[in-house]
Design a protein around this motif. Structure first.
Motif, PDB file in Angstrom:
ATOM      1  N   SER A 257      30.040   9.343  47.564  1.00  0.00           N
ATOM      2  CA  SER A 257      31.219   9.181  46.710  1.00  0.00           C
ATOM      3  C   SER A 257      32.388   8.553  47.448  1.00  0.00           C
ATOM      4  CB  SER A 257      31.647  10.529  46.127  1.00  0.00           C
ATOM      5  OG  SER A 257      31.960  11.447  47.163  1.00  0.00           O
ATOM      6  N   LYS A 258      32.435   8.739  48.789  1.00  0.00           N
ATOM      7  CA  LYS A 258      33.550   8.180  49.533  1.00  0.00           C
ATOM      8  C   LYS A 258      33.175   7.980  50.995  1.00  0.00           C
ATOM      9  CE  LYS A 258      38.474   8.940  50.558  1.00  0.00           C
ATOM     10  NZ  LYS A 258      39.599   9.909  50.443  1.00  0.00           N
ATOM     11  N   VAL A 259      33.191   6.736  51.424  1.00  0.00           N
ATOM     12  CA  VAL A 259      32.995   6.412  52.833  1.00  0.00           C
ATOM     13  C   VAL A 259      34.058   5.399  53.229  1.00  0.00           C
ATOM     14  CG1 VAL A 259      30.498   6.764  52.635  1.00  0.00           C
ATOM     15  CG2 VAL A 259      31.437   4.440  52.474  1.00  0.00           C
ATOM     16  N   GLN A 260      34.253   5.257  54.521  1.00  0.00           N
ATOM     17  CA  GLN A 260      35.070   4.161  55.036  1.00  0.00           C
ATOM     18  C   GLN A 260      34.137   3.209  55.782  1.00  0.00           C
ATOM     19  OE1 GLN A 260      37.624   4.168  58.733  1.00  0.00           O
ATOM     20  NE2 GLN A 260      39.258   4.150  57.204  1.00  0.00           N
ATOM     21  N   GLN A 277      37.324  -1.003  54.261  1.00  0.00           N
ATOM     22  CA  GLN A 277      37.459  -0.564  52.876  1.00  0.00           C
ATOM     23  C   GLN A 277      36.987   0.880  52.726  1.00  0.00           C
ATOM     24  OE1 GLN A 277      38.714  -2.328  50.195  1.00  0.00           O
ATOM     25  NE2 GLN A 277      39.270  -3.989  51.592  1.00  0.00           N
ATOM     26  N   ILE A 278      37.539   1.568  51.740  1.00  0.00           N
ATOM     27  CA  ILE A 278      37.156   2.950  51.426  1.00  0.00           C
ATOM     28  C   ILE A 278      36.693   3.011  49.982  1.00  0.00           C
ATOM     29  CG2 ILE A 278      37.975   5.328  51.170  1.00  0.00           C
ATOM     30  CD1 ILE A 278      39.931   4.843  53.414  1.00  0.00           C
ATOM     31  N   GLY A 279      35.574   3.699  49.733  1.00  0.00           N
ATOM     32  CA  GLY A 279      35.087   3.845  48.371  1.00  0.00           C
ATOM     33  C   GLY A 279      33.642   4.310  48.338  1.00  0.00           C
ATOM     34  N   LEU A 312      28.204  -6.564  62.119  1.00  0.00           N
ATOM     35  CA  LEU A 312      28.025  -5.143  62.388  1.00  0.00           C
ATOM     36  C   LEU A 312      28.854  -4.346  61.404  1.00  0.00           C
ATOM     37  CD1 LEU A 312      26.619  -3.211  64.441  1.00  0.00           C
ATOM     38  CD2 LEU A 312      28.815  -3.148  65.669  1.00  0.00           C
ATOM     39  N   LEU A 313      28.208  -3.414  60.715  1.00  0.00           N
ATOM     40  CA  LEU A 313      28.882  -2.543  59.759  1.00  0.00           C
ATOM     41  C   LEU A 313      29.012  -1.151  60.371  1.00  0.00           C
ATOM     42  CD1 LEU A 313      29.960  -2.427  56.776  1.00  0.00           C
ATOM     43  CD2 LEU A 313      27.737  -1.447  56.178  1.00  0.00           C
ATOM     44  N   ILE A 314      30.221  -0.625  60.400  1.00  0.00           N
ATOM     45  CA  ILE A 314      30.480   0.698  60.965  1.00  0.00           C
ATOM     46  C   ILE A 314      30.964   1.599  59.831  1.00  0.00           C
ATOM     47  CG2 ILE A 314      31.754   1.998  62.702  1.00  0.00           C
ATOM     48  CD1 ILE A 314      32.185  -0.793  64.083  1.00  0.00           C
ATOM     49  N   VAL A 315      30.211   2.668  59.553  1.00  0.00           N
ATOM     50  CA  VAL A 315      30.486   3.514  58.402  1.00  0.00           C
ATOM     51  C   VAL A 315      30.903   4.911  58.850  1.00  0.00           C
ATOM     52  CG1 VAL A 315      29.558   4.505  56.263  1.00  0.00           C
ATOM     53  CG2 VAL A 315      28.819   2.228  57.017  1.00  0.00           C
ATOM     54  N   ASP A 316      31.983   5.381  58.271  1.00  0.00           N
ATOM     55  CA  ASP A 316      32.439   6.760  58.437  1.00  0.00           C
ATOM     56  C   ASP A 316      32.057   7.511  57.169  1.00  0.00           C
ATOM     57  OD1 ASP A 316      33.755   9.161  58.644  1.00  0.00           O
ATOM     58  OD2 ASP A 316      35.731   8.307  59.115  1.00  0.00           O
ATOM     59  N   PHE A 317      31.083   8.397  57.287  1.00  0.00           N
ATOM     60  CA  PHE A 317      30.588   9.100  56.103  1.00  0.00           C
ATOM     61  C   PHE A 317      31.456  10.290  55.712  1.00  0.00           C
ATOM     62  CE2 PHE A 317      26.831   6.811  57.527  1.00  0.00           C
ATOM     63  CZ  PHE A 317      26.334   6.326  56.327  1.00  0.00           C
ATOM     64  N   MET A 318      32.450  10.616  56.537  1.00  0.00           N
ATOM     65  CA  MET A 318      33.350  11.728  56.232  1.00  0.00           C
ATOM     66  C   MET A 318      34.784  11.312  56.547  1.00  0.00           C
ATOM     67  SD  MET A 318      31.103  14.905  57.772  1.00  0.00           S
ATOM     68  CE  MET A 318      31.434  14.364  59.454  1.00  0.00           C
TER      69      MET A 318
END
Length: 498
Positions: A257-260, A277-279, A312-318
């Motif tokens: 539902s929400k990652v950065q 981006q966040i979403g 490179l994609l860096i994802v923050d799952f929290m």
């Protein structure tokens, strides 16, 4: 002028019978002045709209509404409003209802965000679009994320509304033909060659106004360059990312539902702050999708193109939990569930699904049979780092089936956004994606189409209305006809052309 184009709109049989009966009465009453009326009819101004999408049809309706005497023809080589029909998963994301401030609204356009902060959306913004459709029989609803859909959840409601309004206004819709060429004549009018590319026959239309609303098609770009305009080379925008990770692909269907998400590209300029981006995000069979990915693809469209869609994609799952808080919650969970397998439980504050938690454990190197009590502090730190800074190698682009948008087209510097008229050629207008404007997902691309079409249609309608009014006065004074007589004779001949 040759304008013998077939009327493609269906008309109920009963309506046809009634109309033909009315025609007979009209022509018999005006038979003595039909030739004079026809000559007058030929003098009425013509608007040709190239492109039967949202911008073209909306602009045609607006022009015809302001100037009923203007003869409006929309030429579309495919299906009318085809993108409207398939957009939003078949529901049609009409606009975005959360961006009422025009400056904030313009910030959702990677190409155009500076130029559109002026009069463009102030003249016709989301609220105006929503009012127009509501007043024309399409009730709308605004969802939590701002996307606006018809209450019916069916794009046919929007398509049928536009086609019906075009029909009752007297807009001619011609499908299955293309504009093969167009040029200006010495008197300032346009000579437009229309036909099928596969056929040898064609016909020429003389028009006072020309509106190019061809989307991202090569046809529109070719016509624009013939009139001296330049083209910013189009590249894809709004697409998904292909990720080379077999373990991730097995999680297809999982959503967040929400990652950065942050995109890093080679030779990236330091001013690309919008590549964070966040979403919401979705795992697909080929990689990653969802609003957050589509926004990144839009803002990075040209840079991704030059880097051959690798990065490179860096994802923050929290994104709402900092890394120290994440480590603390893992330590607490370890104390509370020390005898449980690490694969069977995790802190509920993380808001993850079991399958993805096990994916994180696989990447960290922890065995699914390991007990929480056996996890070292280093493992807890590694798991926290993965959840906050999970990297994925982008290897290419996929497609986003509901939207196909391009970055590129006619530069905004070559038109007036107050009228959508070309700065190079009088009475030549542009609207929609043929211009170097594109928005992120969420209804913004359609709003660009509605706004541009409305502004162009308004200016054309006013120009034609002023011309028609002036010519009518001259005609009445010169021929001794009263207003009523002219109106009756014009109406009688008008039915021949509809």
């Amino acid at each position: 002028m040759n304008l013998k184009l077939a009327n493609p709109l269906w008309v109920p049989v009963k309506a046809l019978l009634c109309r033909s009966s009315r025609r007979r009465r009209i022509f018999s009453a005006t038979a003595t002045i039909n030739f004079a009326a026809k000559e007058k009819k030929e003098e009425n101004e013509v608007l040709v709209v190239v492109g039967g999408g949202a911008a073209g049809v909306y602009g045609a309706i607006r022009a015809k509404t302001l100037s009923p005497d203007l003869r409006v023809l929309v030429i579309e080589k495919g299906r009318f409003l085809s993108k409207v029909k398939i957009s939003g998963g078949g529901r049609c994301n009409v606009t975005n209802g959360h961006c009422t401030d025009t400056t904030r609204l313009a910030e959702n356009y990677p190409r155009g965000n500076k130029e559109l902060k002026g009069s463009f959306f102030y003249t016709h913004g989301p609220a105006d679009t929503m009012s127009w459709f509501s007043e024309h029989g399409v009730p709308l609803k605004t969802e939590d994320d701002g996307r606006v859909f018809p209450v019916s959840d069916d794009s046919a409601s929007v398509v049928d509304c536009l086609l019906h309004e075009a029909h009752i206004r007297g807009v001619r819709l011609e499908r299955g033909k293309s504009v093969l060429s167009a040029s200006t004549k010495p008197d300032g009018k346009f000579s437009i060659k229309v036909g099928k590319r596969s056929a040898d026959t064609s016909e020429t239309i003389e028009a006072s106004y020309l509106l190019l609303a061809t989307g991202s098609s090569q046809q529109g770009h070719d016509l624009a360059t013939r009139f001296g305009h330049s083209i910013v080379d189009p590249v894809p925008s709004l697409f998904t990312f292909k990720i080379n990770d077999p373990l991730l692909i097995e999680l297809a269907g999982i959503s967040f539902s929400k990652v950065q998400a942050r995109l890093k590209l080679e030779n990236q300029r330091p001013d690309l702050s919008n590549l964070v981006q966040i979403g919401p995000m979705l795992v697909t069979h080929w990689g990653l999708s969802g609003p957050v990915i589509l926004r990144l693809s839009a803002w990075g469209a040209r840079h991704l193109f030059t880097s051959e869609y690798k990065g490179l994609l860096i994802v923050d799952f929290m994104p709402d939990i900092n890394i120290e808080a994440a480590k603390s919650q893992l330590r607490q969970h370890k104390l509370q569930f020390s005898k449980h397998k690490v694969s069977n439980s995790f802190p509920p504050q993380f808001g993850l699904v079991n399958r993805f938690w096990r994916y994180i454990l696989d990447r960290e190197g922890s065995s699914k049979d390991t007990l929480w009590a056996s996890l070292s502090n280093n493992s807890l730190s590694s798991i926290s780092d993965l959840l906050k800074h999970c990297t994925f190698q982008v290897t290419g682009k996929g497609q986003y089936k509901d939207e196909f948008v391009t970055a590129g087209g006619v530069p905004l510097s070559e038109i007036s956004l107050k009228t959508m008229e070309s700065k190079l050629v009088p009475n030549l207008f542009f609207a929609g994606e043929v211009l170097n404007v594109d928005g992120i997902t969420g209804g913004f691309n359609f709003q660009n189409a509605w706004s541009g079409g409305y502004i162009a249609g308004t200016h054309i309608g006013r120009l034609a209305s002023n011309t028609s009014s002036t010519e009518r006065k001259v005609h009445i004074c010169g021929n001794g006809l009263d207003g009523g007589g002219l109106g009756r004779s014009f109406d009688g001949v008008f039915h021949r052309f509809v």
